[in-house]
Design an enzyme around this catalytic site. Sequence first.
Site, PDB file in Angstrom:
ATOM      1  N   ASP A   1      29.676   4.548  16.788  1.00 36.28           N
ATOM      2  CA  ASP A   1      29.589   6.332  17.391  1.00 36.28           C
ATOM      3  C   ASP A   1      30.264   6.418  19.379  1.00 36.28           C
ATOM      4  OD1 ASP A   1      28.641   6.048  14.692  1.00 36.28           O
ATOM      5  OD2 ASP A   1      27.458   7.653  15.926  1.00 36.28           O
TER       6      ASP A   1
ATOM      7  N   ASP B   1      22.006  -3.839  24.710  1.00 34.08           N
ATOM      8  CA  ASP B   1      21.453  -2.514  25.929  1.00 34.08           C
ATOM      9  C   ASP B   1      22.607  -2.359  26.734  1.00 34.08           C
ATOM     10  OD1 ASP B   1      19.786  -4.808  26.263  1.00 34.08           O
ATOM     11  OD2 ASP B   1      19.518  -4.173  27.444  1.00 34.08           O
TER      12      ASP B   1
ATOM     13  N   TYR C   1       0.832  -1.689  -0.090  1.00 31.13           N
ATOM     14  CA  TYR C   1       0.084  -0.080   0.420  1.00 31.13           C
ATOM     15  C   TYR C   1       1.087   1.266   0.086  1.00 31.13           C
ATOM     16  CZ  TYR C   1      -3.191  -3.537   1.949  1.00 31.13           C
ATOM     17  OH  TYR C   1      -4.017  -4.620   2.275  1.00 31.13           O
TER      18      TYR C   1
ATOM     19  N   LYS D   1      20.029  -9.462  20.961  1.00 33.97           N
ATOM     20  CA  LYS D   1      19.803  -9.392  21.981  1.00 33.97           C
ATOM     21  C   LYS D   1      18.963 -10.279  21.241  1.00 33.97           C
ATOM     22  CE  LYS D   1      17.412  -6.457  24.032  1.00 33.97           C
ATOM     23  NZ  LYS D   1      16.993  -5.704  25.447  1.00 33.97           N
TER      24      LYS D   1
ATOM     25  N   ASP E   1      27.251  -0.651  14.001  1.00 36.75           N
ATOM     26  CA  ASP E   1      27.141   0.510  13.717  1.00 36.75           C
ATOM     27  C   ASP E   1      26.960   1.404  14.659  1.00 36.75           C
ATOM     28  OD1 ASP E   1      27.440   2.719  11.840  1.00 36.75           O
ATOM     29  OD2 ASP E   1      25.364   2.724  11.614  1.00 36.75           O
TER      30      ASP E   1
HETATM   31  N1  GGG Z   1      33.054   7.683   5.925  1.00 39.42           N
HETATM   32  C1  GGG Z   1      32.073   7.075   5.351  1.00 39.42           C
HETATM   33  C2  GGG Z   1      30.807   7.326   5.614  1.00 39.42           C
HETATM   34  O1  GGG Z   1      29.767   8.410   5.305  1.00 39.42           O
HETATM   35  N2  GGG Z   1      30.072   7.339   6.605  1.00 39.42           N
HETATM   36  C3  GGG Z   1      28.475   7.592   7.907  1.00 39.42           C
HETATM   37  C4  GGG Z   1      27.447   6.258   7.588  1.00 39.42           C
HETATM   38  O2  GGG Z   1      25.874   6.735   6.846  1.00 39.42           O
HETATM   39  N3  GGG Z   1      28.147   5.287   7.227  1.00 39.42           N
HETATM   40  C5  GGG Z   1      27.167   4.095   7.667  1.00 39.42           C
HETATM   41  C6  GGG Z   1      27.626   2.943   8.307  1.00 39.42           C
HETATM   42  O3  GGG Z   1      28.410   2.732   8.276  1.00 39.42           O
HETATM   43  O4  GGG Z   1      26.634   2.388   8.141  1.00 39.42           O
END
Ligand code: GGG
Length: 354
Positions: free
Chosen positions: A250, A222, A145, A189, A246
């Site tokens: 960070d 977590d 949809y 998880k 990912d």
């Molecule tokens: N250095 C590459 C870049 O722009 N990474 C940013 C990004 O959004 N990466 C997603 C990922 O690594 O999954």
Amino acid sequence: MKTFTIAVIPGDGVGTEVVPPARRVLETVARKHEVTFAFQDFDWGAAHFVRWGSMMPAGAIDLLQPCDAILLGAVGDPRIPDHITLNGLLLPIRRAFDQYANVRPAYLYPGVSSPLAGKQGGDIDFVVVRENTEGEYAQVGGFVYHLQPEEIAIQTSVFTRRGIDRIVRFAFELAVKRDKKKRVTSITKSNAQGYSMVLWDRAFQEVAEQFPDVETESLLVDAAAMNFIRRPESFDVVVGSNLFCDILSDISAIIIGSMGLAASANLDPLRRFPSMFEPVHGSAPDIAGKGLVNPLATILSAAMMLDHLGLSEAAREVDRAVAEVLAEGHTRTPDLGGQSSTTEVAEAVLGKLA
Ligand code: GGG
């Protein structure tokens, strides 16, 4: 003299500012180590999309394939939805070249302040190993949809026994090679995701049995997020799925002082295809074009490339040069509390390599 062919994709935003310094670093160490780099430039990314309707041309993968390695800057542009830019360039390259191991070191360099209280240089020293070709990034699904009020989106994760086994094995082998704490932490998880993550846990246990000298730990994602903050010094090698790692990487980037120091390698450990080296950070449109971006994440990614190409001493020299600049503390971009420009930081590193 050995020549390595390096595909260079600066990409978008600050990618075009961080790649030239990394390239100069590679040229500088090449002279000392009696190798040469033949760079092939590819102006793919958002500008290519705006002009031609695709992030890279149809034959892009064939053009990259003969290269020894790929140096990538960043992908993303405010004019284009992020799922278009990412799925149009970065993810297809990772998949086409089966770069199944995404390696993201987290090391707190002496002289750099962590936002965590009481941490000194070297206290944080671990590596996040992210499964890089399947899992939550498999792009299996669709809309039902589409664009109607009752729209349904289905996004399916794909976890294969082969995919889990090989990334977990890579993590154990890395722990042995690092020869530090010899500990592998698996992230899942499986309390909530009773199929894919249960398979992961089982595969992890079975691979672990082949490495009796390596200590193991299993954490829910977590709890891992909490423990990256609470006890980062306890980690050595951390392995998990595409999405989980990912996100976790960070956290590991910010606790070592800045996303501007977070390097990464997308490896095909079997060396059938070129591997790709890129900073963890994205295109950072808020600071793009201002000469303020930290080039060190890309320079450290280039060092990982040197190591992968068998130039380990050259890699160590680059790492030492970065460490010296950070320890001195005079030349730093704003993300590390300094006022220096991208070029000034790059010159400081090059000065150490001269
Ligand atoms: N250095 C590459 C870049 O722009 N990474 C940013 C990004 O959004 N990466 C997603 C990922 O690594 O999954």
